[in-house]
Write an enzyme that holds these catalytic residues in place. Structure first.
Site, PDB file in Angstrom:
ATOM      1  CE  LYS A 221     -30.086  38.410  27.702  1.00 56.20           C
ATOM      2  NZ  LYS A 221     -31.397  37.898  28.024  1.00 56.20           N
ATOM      3  CB  CYS A 222     -27.351  30.208  24.694  1.00 59.21           C
ATOM      4  SG  CYS A 222     -26.873  29.212  23.413  1.00 59.21           S
TER       5      CYS A 222
END
Length: 387
Positions: A221-222
């Protein structure tokens, strides 16, 4: 105020330490903002000619009323609870330039942080994929989240933990940059909490696609990966839709800009295999609920034609919980779906699971509080005398 200054790690102690300092201000702010949002939606409806959906409220109300950086409350930053407006970072922060921040979206219901362990474990995994390690353990972050909720007098809230590389360097490689962690929480109502759980959304088929897993850390989850969703959502909004559907690099169904997609075909609940996008925690929870209902669940590749011929479609994600999809807008045609019985049942089951988790958590807190009240707390008294 530093989190380690709190004399005990129990949430009861966090509450006692900060509750009375901010309760009056928090209540005034909550009433004021609710009134502002109500006035805003009442004024906007005659201009747009349609009722605002959840996406429009989430995007437009904060932008037109006030910026998220101009708010009352406290944010946890690197071990300290800071006034909201003082939680800042430098313009030469590495992750601001290189897109290397990792984050989570979490929710608290009636004071209970839902699926807390799963979210914090994924936050740690995302950081590892981006080649750094969080300076705080999962348990420490859990206590920090509790502190943020109590400090802001929030029982029902959206929670955003965020980690990033600091401003030691803006070159491509910055292995020695300091890792910062922040946690904010605010009131972000869901459609279900406002009695609109079955209000469907319209998707536009996006021109952007999810990248191949060999080209990006797609399981993390960048922040950098969310630019694709931002561009797709902007285009969808300009076309009069609520969100966008993204395909993968092979032209198969992937997800929306920020939620996972599920569909019903021949009585089977089907969701795309997360080969190039985030494996949603809410989606996993829904899959488990469906199996408890006796539904057959499949996770596999999904073609666009299969989606078009599905009997029901809905999305799952922390920000929206479960949301029916009623249309897919493409250049050549528009596919429409009803809000069907499986979707309705999953919405009810999800809400029931949230309620049950909150009740269990409340029972545990009450037992913990009773134990704490029966124990002497000389350290707490000493601390209160020195502050």
């Amino acid at each position: 105020m530093r989190i380690e200054d709190i004399s005990s790690s129990e949430s009861f102690e966090v509450r006692r330490f900060i509750k009375h300092e901010i309760v009056a201000v928090a209540c005034i702010v909550a009433r004021t903002k609710s009134h502002q949002q109500l006035r805003f939606t009442q004024l906007l409806q005659p201009r747009t000619g349609r009722r605002l959906n959840t996406t429009a409220i989430h995007v437009m109300v904060p932008a037109m009323l006030n910026s998220l950086d101009d708010n009352d409350g406290l944010i946890w930053l690197d071990g300290e609870l800071l006034p909201w407006r003082q939680a800042r970072l430098h313009v030469l922060t590495h992750s601001l330039h290189m897109g290397g921040a990792v984050f989570e979206g979490m929710r608290a219901y009636d004071g209970h942080v839902f699926l807390n362990i799963e979210h914090l474990e994924r936050l740690q995994q995302s950081a590892t994929m981006l080649d750094y390690h969080l300076p705080w353990s999962r348990d420490e972050l859990t206590k920090a989240i509790e502190a943020v909720l109590w400090a802001n007098q929030l029982d029902n809230a959206y929670i955003r933990p965020l980690a990033w590389r600091g401003a030691e360097s803006v070159s491509i490689a910055s292995p020695r940059a300091r890792i910062h962690v922040a946690i904010a929480a605010w009131d972000w109502p869901t459609a279900a909490s406002q009695g609109r759980a079955e209000e469907g959304i319209r998707l536009q088929l996006a021109s952007w696609r999810r990248p191949h897993p060999d080209t990006a850390p797609t399981a993390a989850k960048c922040s950098g990966l969310y630019m694709i969703g931002t561009l797709a959502r902007h285009a969808a909004a300009a076309a009069g839709c609520d969100d966008a559907l993204l395909l993968d690099s092979e032209g198969r169904v992937a997800e929306t800009t920020a939620t996972n997609l599920l569909m019903v075909r021949d009585g089977v609940l089907v969701t795309p295999l997360p080969t190039c996008f985030l494996d949603g925690i809410t989606k996993r929870h829904v899959m488990g609920l469906a199996r408890q209902r006796g539904l057959r669940v499949e996770e596999r590749t999904v073609t666009l034609e299969e989606l078009r011929t599905a009997s029901e479609v809905f999305t799952a994600g922390t920000s929206v919980e479960l949301q029916p999809v009623v249309a897919l807008v493409e250049d050549a045609a528009t596919t429409e779906w009803p809000v069907g019985p499986v979707t309705r049942q999953m919405i009810l089951d999800f809400r029931a699971s949230v309620t049950e988790a909150s009740k269990i958590s409340q029972t545990l807190r009450e037992r913990e509080t009773g134990l704490l009240e029966r124990r002497p707390w000389p350290a707490r008294v000493a601390h209160s005398q020195t502050t």
